[in-house]
Design an enzyme around this catalytic site. Structure first.
Site, mmCIF file in Angstrom:
data_model
loop_
_atom_site.group_PDB
_atom_site.id
_atom_site.type_symbol
_atom_site.label_atom_id
_atom_site.label_comp_id
_atom_site.label_asym_id
_atom_site.label_seq_id
_atom_site.Cartn_x
_atom_site.Cartn_y
_atom_site.Cartn_z
ATOM 1 N N ASP A 1 77.100 0.119 -47.039
ATOM 2 C CA ASP A 1 75.778 -0.409 -47.267
ATOM 3 C C ASP A 1 75.204 -0.199 -48.709
ATOM 4 O O ASP A 1 74.798 -1.256 -49.335
ATOM 5 C CB ASP A 1 74.742 0.405 -46.194
ATOM 6 N N LYS B 1 82.269 4.183 -44.074
ATOM 7 C CA LYS B 1 80.902 4.664 -43.572
ATOM 8 C C LYS B 1 81.081 5.854 -42.832
ATOM 9 O O LYS B 1 80.793 6.168 -41.819
ATOM 10 C CB LYS B 1 80.386 3.469 -42.682
ATOM 11 N N TYR C 1 89.491 -5.379 -35.848
ATOM 12 C CA TYR C 1 90.352 -6.473 -35.862
ATOM 13 C C TYR C 1 91.712 -6.256 -34.976
ATOM 14 O O TYR C 1 92.579 -7.167 -34.781
ATOM 15 C CB TYR C 1 90.805 -7.056 -37.126
#
Ligand code: NAD
Length: 338
Positions: A205, A172, A125
């Protein structure tokens, strides 16, 4: 009793209607609020030449606390998002999104009580994007030690203050070893300063799967910007959707409270929208202002009105309009205070 000065930005679309209902409910708590009403959004472009007039930012800097309805960001018009601009301008680096089950709200789970703490300024962002030739594009993911430290500290301080037991860092880092790796390292380092709070981490995930299977195992989720954005909608879904999802954007000594949902233009002016998410954002605001008892009463009133299901909006299975639901919450607050 102390008096609080609060900047109020009703926003556009359904914003003005849900804000009016929220003010009615807040008034019933007896907390003395001096409202500084400010206009922002697409509707004020003609009047001020900008959707975010400087006076709005000045007012929030002055009052230090604001409550805000949603503001439309027209797609592809070159119109900068007022919501993103406000967060940047005021350096509101922490986005807090609680997801709590409320009996009476239809959802697949019961007993969910989660809080997403989302970093609000960095990651994908940061807006560092460019074309590489005409057939490829790059968006650069920015994670800094400074940004990670302040959001990690915020999450642990929040957990301690609110009596929560666990912080889970979401990342991640197995793939993005440097950026997410830094975020995770910083979170681990911060955890060492808070031995009273349990700490663990999850790959994003796997986190998604775990949340839809056993959300009751989780408590405070500490996330970089993008994962936080996605997970907070997922968590809102766990407890019945956007109509009941409140939020807060918090910086150093400054806070803007707003629902997670947008301006739902198709319902604007129809007295149809659910005011719950904004009223629950007001509950967070009362807590921030130190009005703990009023916050509890307002939350309980919302729970009761929704639980009874009589004066609730369409999305909660009822036939009430926005204003009627606001009045029902206000009346319940008055009854609970007696
Ligand atoms: P939205 O949240 O406005 O609406 C999606 C759908 O959710 C609506 O059509 C409606 O069915 C339902 N919904 C949302 N809020 C509701 C409520 N309070 N009561 C009942 N139903 C409700 O999302 P969108 O359609 O993607 O966005 C519309 C506009 O809002 C866009 O311009 C977007 O940029 C803006 N937006 C603003 C904010 C903000 O101000 N913080 C946040 C998200 C989106």
């Amino acid at each position: 009793m102390a008096e609080h000065r609060v900047t109020c930005i009703p926003g556009d679309g359904i914003g003005p209607e849900i804000m009016a209902a929220t003010k009615v409910a807040l008034a019933a708590t007896g907390v003395r609020i001096v409202w500084i009403d400010m206009e922002a959004g697409a509707d004020v472009m003609d009047k001020y030449g900008t959707p975010l007039p400087q006076r709005v930012i000045d007012s929030i800097r002055d009052t230090r606390v604001a409550i805000k309805g949603p503001i439309t960001t027209p797609i592809g018009s070159g119109f900068r998002s007022v919501n993103v601009a406000l967060r940047k301008e005021l350096d509101l680096y922490a986005n807090l999104r609680p997801a709590v089950s409320i009996p009476g709200v239809k959802s697949r789970f019961e007993g969910v009580d989660l809080v997403v703490v989302r970093e609000n300024t960095e990651d994908l962002y940061a807006g560092v994007e460019h074309m590489v030739g005409k057939d490829a594009a790059e968006s650069i993911k920015i994670i800094t030690r400074y940004g990670s430290e302040r959001i990690a500290r915020f999450a642990f301080e929040y957990a301690r203050r609110e009596g929560r037991r666990k912080v889970t860092a979401v990342h991640k880092a197995n793939i993005m070893k440097l950026s997410d790796g830094l975020f995770l390292d910083v979170a681990r380092g911060m955890a060492a300063n808070y031995p009273d709070i349990e700490f663990e981490d999850r790959i994003v995930d796997n986190m998604c799967m775990q949340l839809v299977q056993k959300p009751e195992l989780y408590d405070v989720l500490l996330c970089p910007n993008l994962y936080g954005d996605i997970l907070s909608d997922l968590c809102a879904g766990l407890v019945g959707g956007l109509g009941v999802a409140p939020g807060a954007n918090i910086g150093e000594g400054i806070a803007v409270f707003e629902p997670v949902h947008g301006s739902a233009p198709k319902y604007a002016g129809l007295d149809k929208a659910d005011p719950t998410a904004l009223i629950l954002s007001a509950v967070l605001m009362l807590g921030h202002l130190g009005e703990t008892e009023a916050a509890q009463v307002l939350f309980e009133a919302v729970r009761q009105v929704i639980g009874e299901g009589e004066h609730v909006t369409y999305d909660l299975g009822g036939r009430a309009g926005t204003a009627e639901m606001g009045r029902a919450v206000a009346e319940r607050v008055e009854r609970l205070r007696k």
